[in-house]
Scaffold this motif. Structure first.
Motif, PDB file in Angstrom:
ATOM      1  N   GLN A 159       0.878  -1.239  -0.051  1.00  0.00           N
ATOM      2  CA  GLN A 159      -0.072  -0.123   0.085  1.00  0.00           C
ATOM      3  C   GLN A 159       0.847   1.480   0.038  1.00  0.00           C
ATOM      4  N   ASN A 160       1.985   1.141   0.408  1.00  0.00           N
ATOM      5  CA  ASN A 160       2.789   2.531   0.705  1.00  0.00           C
ATOM      6  C   ASN A 160       3.200   2.761  -0.900  1.00  0.00           C
ATOM      7  N   TRP A 161       3.694   1.931  -1.700  1.00  0.00           N
ATOM      8  CA  TRP A 161       3.813   2.143  -3.144  1.00  0.00           C
ATOM      9  C   TRP A 161       2.614   2.717  -3.659  1.00  0.00           C
ATOM     10  N   LYS A 162       1.561   2.261  -3.344  1.00  0.00           N
ATOM     11  CA  LYS A 162       0.325   2.733  -4.217  1.00  0.00           C
ATOM     12  C   LYS A 162      -0.208   4.128  -3.513  1.00  0.00           C
ATOM     13  N   ASN A 163       0.092   4.383  -2.344  1.00  0.00           N
ATOM     14  CA  ASN A 163       0.072   5.810  -1.906  1.00  0.00           C
ATOM     15  C   ASN A 163       1.038   6.877  -2.349  1.00  0.00           C
ATOM     16  N   PRO A 217      26.691  -0.577  -9.793  1.00  0.00           N
ATOM     17  CA  PRO A 217      25.725  -0.433 -10.894  1.00  0.00           C
ATOM     18  C   PRO A 217      24.397  -0.239 -10.398  1.00  0.00           C
ATOM     19  N   VAL A 218      23.479   0.392 -11.131  1.00  0.00           N
ATOM     20  CA  VAL A 218      22.255   1.025 -10.686  1.00  0.00           C
ATOM     21  C   VAL A 218      21.319  -0.487 -10.201  1.00  0.00           C
ATOM     22  N   MET A 219      21.621  -1.521 -11.100  1.00  0.00           N
ATOM     23  CA  MET A 219      20.955  -2.698 -10.760  1.00  0.00           C
ATOM     24  C   MET A 219      21.180  -3.294  -9.599  1.00  0.00           C
ATOM     25  N   ALA A 220      22.078  -3.080  -8.953  1.00  0.00           N
ATOM     26  CA  ALA A 220      22.504  -3.373  -7.531  1.00  0.00           C
ATOM     27  C   ALA A 220      21.191  -3.006  -6.719  1.00  0.00           C
ATOM     28  N   GLU A 221      20.534  -1.832  -7.082  1.00  0.00           N
ATOM     29  CA  GLU A 221      19.641  -1.329  -5.888  1.00  0.00           C
ATOM     30  C   GLU A 221      18.327  -2.120  -5.889  1.00  0.00           C
ATOM     31  N   PHE A 222      18.189  -3.240  -7.029  1.00  0.00           N
ATOM     32  CA  PHE A 222      17.119  -3.900  -6.892  1.00  0.00           C
ATOM     33  C   PHE A 222      17.486  -5.351  -6.160  1.00  0.00           C
ATOM     34  N   ALA A 223      18.415  -5.350  -5.573  1.00  0.00           N
ATOM     35  CA  ALA A 223      18.728  -6.635  -4.657  1.00  0.00           C
ATOM     36  C   ALA A 223      17.618  -6.635  -3.589  1.00  0.00           C
ATOM     37  N   ARG A 224      17.346  -5.384  -3.075  1.00  0.00           N
ATOM     38  CA  ARG A 224      16.033  -5.719  -2.124  1.00  0.00           C
ATOM     39  C   ARG A 224      14.748  -5.156  -2.675  1.00  0.00           C
ATOM     40  N   ALA A 225      14.525  -5.272  -4.061  1.00  0.00           N
ATOM     41  CA  ALA A 225      13.293  -4.819  -4.532  1.00  0.00           C
ATOM     42  C   ALA A 225      12.099  -5.309  -3.958  1.00  0.00           C
ATOM     43  N   LYS A 226      12.044  -6.601  -3.421  1.00  0.00           N
ATOM     44  CA  LYS A 226      10.886  -7.145  -2.795  1.00  0.00           C
ATOM     45  C   LYS A 226      10.740  -6.438  -1.240  1.00  0.00           C
ATOM     46  N   ASP A 227      11.592  -6.063  -0.769  1.00  0.00           N
ATOM     47  CA  ASP A 227      11.381  -5.146   0.543  1.00  0.00           C
ATOM     48  C   ASP A 227      10.789  -3.919   0.231  1.00  0.00           C
ATOM     49  N   LEU A 228      10.848  -3.129  -0.936  1.00  0.00           N
ATOM     50  CA  LEU A 228       9.902  -2.182  -1.366  1.00  0.00           C
ATOM     51  C   LEU A 228       8.672  -2.722  -1.951  1.00  0.00           C
ATOM     52  N   TYR A 229       8.758  -3.801  -2.979  1.00  0.00           N
ATOM     53  CA  TYR A 229       7.489  -3.796  -3.575  1.00  0.00           C
ATOM     54  C   TYR A 229       6.264  -4.412  -2.800  1.00  0.00           C
ATOM     55  N   PHE A 230       6.885  -5.466  -1.753  1.00  0.00           N
ATOM     56  CA  PHE A 230       6.087  -6.099  -1.194  1.00  0.00           C
ATOM     57  C   PHE A 230       5.907  -5.636   0.407  1.00  0.00           C
ATOM     58  N   GLY A 231       7.215  -5.076   1.019  1.00  0.00           N
ATOM     59  CA  GLY A 231       7.344  -4.869   2.375  1.00  0.00           C
ATOM     60  C   GLY A 231       7.263  -3.329   2.569  1.00  0.00           C
ATOM     61  N   GLY A 232       6.981  -2.554   1.429  1.00  0.00           N
ATOM     62  CA  GLY A 232       6.525  -1.188   1.653  1.00  0.00           C
ATOM     63  C   GLY A 232       7.793  -0.182   2.302  1.00  0.00           C
ATOM     64  N   ASP A 233       8.937  -0.670   2.209  1.00  0.00           N
ATOM     65  CA  ASP A 233      10.316   0.270   2.369  1.00  0.00           C
ATOM     66  C   ASP A 233      10.384   0.858   1.212  1.00  0.00           C
ATOM     67  N   MET A 234       9.843   2.087   1.106  1.00  0.00           N
ATOM     68  CA  MET A 234      10.145   2.794  -0.101  1.00  0.00           C
ATOM     69  C   MET A 234      11.693   3.128  -0.404  1.00  0.00           C
ATOM     70  N   GLU A 235      12.646   3.231   0.447  1.00  0.00           N
ATOM     71  CA  GLU A 235      13.987   3.418   0.371  1.00  0.00           C
ATOM     72  C   GLU A 235      14.622   2.144   0.018  1.00  0.00           C
ATOM     73  N   ALA A 236      14.226   1.143   0.349  1.00  0.00           N
ATOM     74  CA  ALA A 236      14.956  -0.362   0.218  1.00  0.00           C
ATOM     75  C   ALA A 236      15.328  -0.387  -1.307  1.00  0.00           C
ATOM     76  N   SER A 237      14.581   0.098  -2.469  1.00  0.00           N
ATOM     77  CA  SER A 237      14.951  -0.168  -3.569  1.00  0.00           C
ATOM     78  C   SER A 237      14.427   1.065  -4.582  1.00  0.00           C
ATOM     79  N   ILE A 238      13.985   0.934  -5.778  1.00  0.00           N
ATOM     80  CA  ILE A 238      13.726   1.762  -6.605  1.00  0.00           C
ATOM     81  C   ILE A 238      12.081   1.519  -7.160  1.00  0.00           C
ATOM     82  N   ALA A 239      11.135   2.280  -6.933  1.00  0.00           N
ATOM     83  CA  ALA A 239       9.826   2.157  -7.301  1.00  0.00           C
ATOM     84  C   ALA A 239       9.554   2.575  -8.705  1.00  0.00           C
TER      85      ALA A 239
END
Lengths: 316, 316
Positions: free
Chosen positions: A208-212, A256-278
């Motif tokens: 929901q944090n991403w939707k918000n 590399p920027v792709m390294a930022e997606f290592a924690r993608a799921k923490d953002l996508y499904f965990g809602g930590d908007m600073e964990a990765s790139i939305a």
């Protein structure tokens, strides 16, 4: 009011509205809602999780009897068996993206699939047509996700590709409602693809944090990152991405920027908007609420016909 | 086939097609051709050469009996008497840009002028409407020239401003023909503005080398410069601007980008494409030949009606 054009015929859908294949997000829950609403849901493979994807396709067959597609994001799926994998799933429609259109087109076509290639430039469009694709997804740089480092907007790219090719076009980048769909059709498209609008939908699996954050965003609240390297990408502005925007310039020495997606799921499904790139398009600035997919599609269709009717009444 | 809407009424023109106010270029030779062809020519003041501008306005009265306008580019004209200067010229239509819309709006309106403000964001649009402008020029970031450092494309910005305001809108950025004009109208505009298309026109006073560079350009051949400072700008890619694109990043220590315009005339009229910066929009990639203004406008109008008619026949 109904649609009948090359895209609805080829895809077998009621409405020529396609959901973009966002990694991890474009799975059965969202895609089945789009297909059931009369559009075309697409299942992603860019997560690289092909076992999970197989399971999602199985779920699709339980959740909908309507057509759906699969995307092959060539730069992100390194599995050499990806073509056979897609063919084995029995889907009829595939979009290929982020790679050479000649690589998989023939094999997919020989297996009876309809193949659209995603293109960010005229040169890429001509190459894809030469490769024998059935159609193009023409993607303007205002859209979210991985982008060509030389950004060209939908208003310029779409009519350019329309003028120089004859295949049916699905417009992507900036499309979020019936007005923008009508504009895309004026520019020569026969279908549209929505990414950010679908990420924000009620059935989207993201936190929901991403939707918000999409609902809260202004139209200036995206950043275009990594333009001097590859892949470039468009994402919501956060503390992290605002910092990356200033760092990912020529002579950048960091990871590399792709390294930022290592924690993608923490953002996508965990809602930590600073964990990765939305990843998100500029249309985040036009989205004011979370809506069910069915409502998004119905409102888009209604507004499309109202817009075309209004133009016709005033100017035709 | 004719136009009748708020823009044609307010501007007193046959076609709601406005020529952008490019510094040094938007003078009588070009602007009179646009007005005589049924559009609205605009005389620039951003060169700061007010004596020359006065002379150009005098020429306009000899060259056309049709309406024309003047632009006040607030950031570039430091003369405190600019408002009185414009009022004294007897023109009825003015666009204000690159500055606070509250600064000149009241005085111009009290003198009986119709005032449109150029806006690159929703926030700027709301502020301009609050200031009492008669309408807006909504300018997407794909357009050439001086830009907001947070670029938003026409496909996103125009419908956003349309939804949130009621004043008439002239769309700018990406507009070069009837297809794009129809798309802009679908997005809520009642008029369009063309910059690069007019720079490339037969009557444009710029050197043939610049026109040739526009004709030769692909859609990816512009750069967006100085995004981390002000003013940001979009220009044709040359050796100079490709270098500047990589230099004008955070922590840049060199001379300000405006210093590059010291030799602007050597580029504009001398044809030395490396002497300065050739401001240009992405539509350079859609322009394949130099055409007279009259032909540009006639083809645009014909294609606009054909596009609207085609949409109506298929979908209305």
């Amino acid at each position: 009011m109904r649609f009948k054009n090359r895209i609805t015929e080829m895809l077998g859908v009621e409405y020529p509205i396609v959901q973009a294949p966002m990694g991890w997000i474009a799975r059965a829950q969202l895609a089945s809602a789009v297909s059931n609403a009369g559009g075309l849901g697409i299942i992603e493979t860019s997560s690289g999780e092909l076992d999970a994807v197989r399971e999602e396709i199985g779920k699709m067959r339980q959740l909908t009897t309507k057509p759906f597609g699969v995307n092959i994001a060539q730069a992100f799926v390194r599995d050499p068996n990806i073509v056979q994998f897609v063919i084995d799933q029995g889907v009829k429609f595939v979009t290929t993206s982020a790679g050479d259109p000649t690589k998989y087109c023939r094999a997919l076509k020989e297996a009876g699939l309809t193949v659209f290639h995603v293109v960010p430039t005229l040169k890429a469009a001509l190459k894809a047509v030469e490769a024998g694709v059935d159609g193009l997804v023409v993607e303007g740089a205002e859209g979210g996700g991985f982008k060509n480092p030389q950004p060209v907007s939908t208003m310029v790219l779409l009519p350019l590709v329309r003028e120089k090719t004859n295949v049916p076009i699905i417009a992507a980048g900036g499309i979020t409602d019936g007005r923008t769909m009508a504009a895309a059709f004026a520019l020569g498209a026969e279908g549209v693809q929505m990414g950010t609008r679908m990420v924000s939908a009620a059935e989207s699996p993201v936190h929901q944090n991403w939707k918000n954050a999409i609902v809260a965003a202004e139209e200036t609240d995206t950043v275009f990152l990594n333009q001097f390297s590859r892949p470039a990408l468009r994402a919501l502005k956060t503390q992290k991405t605002a910092r990356l925007e200033r760092e990912l310039v020529p002579n950048y020495q960091g990871p590399p920027v792709m390294a930022e997606f290592a924690r993608a799921k923490d953002l996508y499904f965990g809602g930590d908007m600073e964990a990765s790139i939305a990843l998100s398009g500029q249309v985040a600035g036009r989205i004011d609420s979370v809506k069910p997919v069915k409502q998004i599609i119905r409102e888009t269709v209604d507004e499309f016909f109202a817009t075309v009717g209004g133009l016709a009444a005033t100017y035709a």
